[in-house]
Design a protein around this motif. Structure first.
Motif, short mmCIF file in Angstrom:
data_model
loop_
_atom_site.label_atom_id
_atom_site.label_comp_id
_atom_site.label_asym_id
_atom_site.label_seq_id
_atom_site.Cartn_x
_atom_site.Cartn_y
_atom_site.Cartn_z
N THR A 50 -15.00 8.65 7.33
CA THR A 50 -13.99 8.31 6.10
C THR A 50 -13.20 7.43 6.79
O THR A 50 -12.56 7.42 7.79
N TYR A 51 -13.02 6.31 5.91
CA TYR A 51 -12.04 5.26 6.28
C TYR A 51 -10.99 5.11 5.28
O TYR A 51 -11.25 5.33 4.14
N ARG A 52 -9.91 4.60 5.86
CA ARG A 52 -8.76 4.54 4.81
C ARG A 52 -8.57 2.91 4.59
O ARG A 52 -8.66 2.19 5.56
N LEU A 53 -8.17 2.51 3.44
CA LEU A 53 -7.89 1.13 3.04
C LEU A 53 -6.45 0.96 2.60
O LEU A 53 -5.92 1.92 1.74
N LYS A 54 -5.76 -0.14 2.86
CA LYS A 54 -4.50 -0.33 2.43
C LYS A 54 -4.62 -1.26 1.36
O LYS A 54 -5.03 -2.72 1.55
N PRO A 55 -4.57 -1.15 -0.05
CA PRO A 55 -4.77 -1.96 -0.94
C PRO A 55 -3.88 -3.30 -1.15
O PRO A 55 -2.50 -3.27 -0.56
N ALA A 56 -4.29 -4.46 -1.47
CA ALA A 56 -3.38 -5.65 -1.39
C ALA A 56 -2.01 -5.32 -2.48
O ALA A 56 -2.23 -4.41 -3.30
N LYS A 57 -1.15 -5.81 -1.88
CA LYS A 57 0.22 -5.25 -2.52
C LYS A 57 0.72 -5.84 -3.72
O LYS A 57 1.02 -5.33 -4.79
N ASP A 58 0.13 -7.19 -4.19
CA ASP A 58 0.68 -7.86 -5.46
C ASP A 58 -0.34 -8.76 -5.64
O ASP A 58 0.06 -9.86 -6.50
N PHE A 59 -1.73 -8.53 -5.74
CA PHE A 59 -2.53 -9.27 -6.31
C PHE A 59 -3.80 -8.52 -6.50
O PHE A 59 -3.95 -7.66 -5.56
N GLY A 60 -4.90 -8.97 -7.26
CA GLY A 60 -6.02 -8.43 -7.37
C GLY A 60 -6.08 -7.20 -8.49
O GLY A 60 -5.10 -6.54 -8.78
N GLY A 61 -7.07 -6.51 -8.39
CA GLY A 61 -7.36 -5.23 -9.29
C GLY A 61 -7.29 -4.02 -8.47
O GLY A 61 -6.49 -4.17 -7.51
N THR A 62 -7.86 -2.97 -9.02
CA THR A 62 -7.60 -1.66 -8.19
C THR A 62 -9.18 -1.03 -8.01
O THR A 62 -10.17 -1.34 -8.54
N PHE A 63 -9.13 -0.45 -6.88
CA PHE A 63 -10.45 0.25 -6.54
C PHE A 63 -10.60 1.68 -7.20
O PHE A 63 -11.58 2.20 -7.15
N THR A 64 -9.68 1.90 -8.20
CA THR A 64 -9.85 3.14 -8.86
C THR A 64 -10.42 2.97 -10.09
O THR A 64 -10.30 3.88 -11.14
N ASP A 65 -10.62 1.83 -10.54
CA ASP A 65 -11.15 1.69 -12.12
C ASP A 65 -12.45 2.00 -12.50
O ASP A 65 -13.16 2.47 -11.14
N ASP A 66 -12.92 2.10 -13.39
CA ASP A 66 -14.43 2.73 -13.82
C ASP A 66 -15.53 1.87 -13.00
O ASP A 66 -16.69 2.32 -12.90
N THR A 67 -15.29 0.65 -12.63
CA THR A 67 -16.19 -0.23 -11.97
C THR A 67 -16.67 0.58 -10.63
O THR A 67 -18.15 0.61 -10.50
N PHE A 68 -15.86 1.41 -10.00
CA PHE A 68 -16.17 1.95 -8.77
C PHE A 68 -16.32 3.44 -9.01
O PHE A 68 -17.40 4.14 -8.42
N LYS A 69 -15.66 4.13 -9.88
CA LYS A 69 -15.66 5.40 -10.32
C LYS A 69 -16.85 6.11 -10.76
O LYS A 69 -17.48 6.99 -10.51
N GLN A 70 -17.75 4.82 -11.37
CA GLN A 70 -18.86 5.49 -12.16
C GLN A 70 -19.96 5.13 -11.15
O GLN A 70 -21.24 5.68 -11.65
N ARG A 71 -19.80 4.75 -10.03
CA ARG A 71 -21.00 4.78 -9.12
C ARG A 71 -21.04 5.90 -7.95
O ARG A 71 -20.09 6.23 -7.62
N SER A 72 -22.07 6.30 -7.64
CA SER A 72 -22.24 7.20 -6.54
C SER A 72 -22.11 6.67 -5.03
O SER A 72 -22.20 7.04 -4.21
N ARG A 73 -22.57 5.19 -5.26
CA ARG A 73 -22.56 4.44 -4.05
C ARG A 73 -22.44 2.87 -4.31
O ARG A 73 -22.95 2.66 -5.25
#
Length: 200
Positions: A50-73
């Motif tokens: 398991t690895y930890r990411l620090k998201p960009a502070k003030d640009f780009g989207g989020t890793f928690t939107d449906d693009t990622f949540k709907q995928r198992s991998r």
């Protein structure tokens, strides 16, 4: 007397709220902030942690939107060139996947834009230089230009990035299979499957 009693009750309520939050929110442990993102490598086997990411502070989207949540991998694919400061040469491999990018030579925003233009849905950026900030999470901030990107970017601890890249290179692979994000909200820190090299 009544005022003192009210103040005491307020303090007790606040204290109980903090305790409850500590039990139920991972970000209260180990200096982990509530917006940190976690992912698992599913293959290759040597990297199954398991690895930890620090998201960009003030640009780009989020890793928690449906693009990622709907995928198992997802696929984590090397950007070519790896520093991603120019147009990427492997858009077919990156399209619909997450770009793995090495730090240096240009801004985090430019790297993420290059990944997005190649069709990537996210970017993970890491510093692979040995003994250089390998235990420090770099704050990825906007470069104060008019450019922006819609895909999310996250910073991966340098020690982890170096091990992931060197392992993939050793096996002649240009990608890893990952699950991102994973929910560790109710997982005690001691049960998180962190890579052994981060415990040294």
């Amino acid at each position: 007397m009544q005022t003192m009693l009210i103040n005491l009750v307020a303090i007790l309520l606040l204290f109980s709220k903090l305790i409850f939050a500590g039990i139920n929110n991972l970000h209260t442990y180990d200096n982990i902030r509530s917006h940190d993102i976690f992912f698992e490598i599913l293959q290759p086997e040597d990297l199954e942690y398991t690895y930890r990411l620090k998201p960009a502070k003030d640009f780009g989207g989020t890793f928690t939107d449906d693009t990622f949540k709907q995928r198992s991998r997802n696929l984590l694919v090397f950007a070519e060139p790896r520093e991603a400061c120019t147009a990427l040469e492997n858009p077919h491999e990156l399209s619909g996947n997450i770009a793995l990018i090495e730090r240096g030579e240009c801004t985090f925003v430019r790297k993420t834009i290059m990944a997005e233009e190649a069709g990537a849905i996210g970017a993970i950026i890491t510093d692979t230089r040995s003994n250089f900030n390998e235990d420090v999470f770099i704050e990825m901030v906007h470069d104060n230009t008019s450019r922006n990107t819609n895909i999310p970017a996250g910073y991966l601890l340098g020690r982890n990035g170096r091990m992931i890249i060197s392992t993939l290179d050793r096996y002649g692979l240009d990608r890893a299979i990952i699950k991102l994000p994973i929910n560790l909200t109710f997982t005690p820190p001691e049960l998180i499957n962190y890579p052994p090299w981060t415990m040294e």
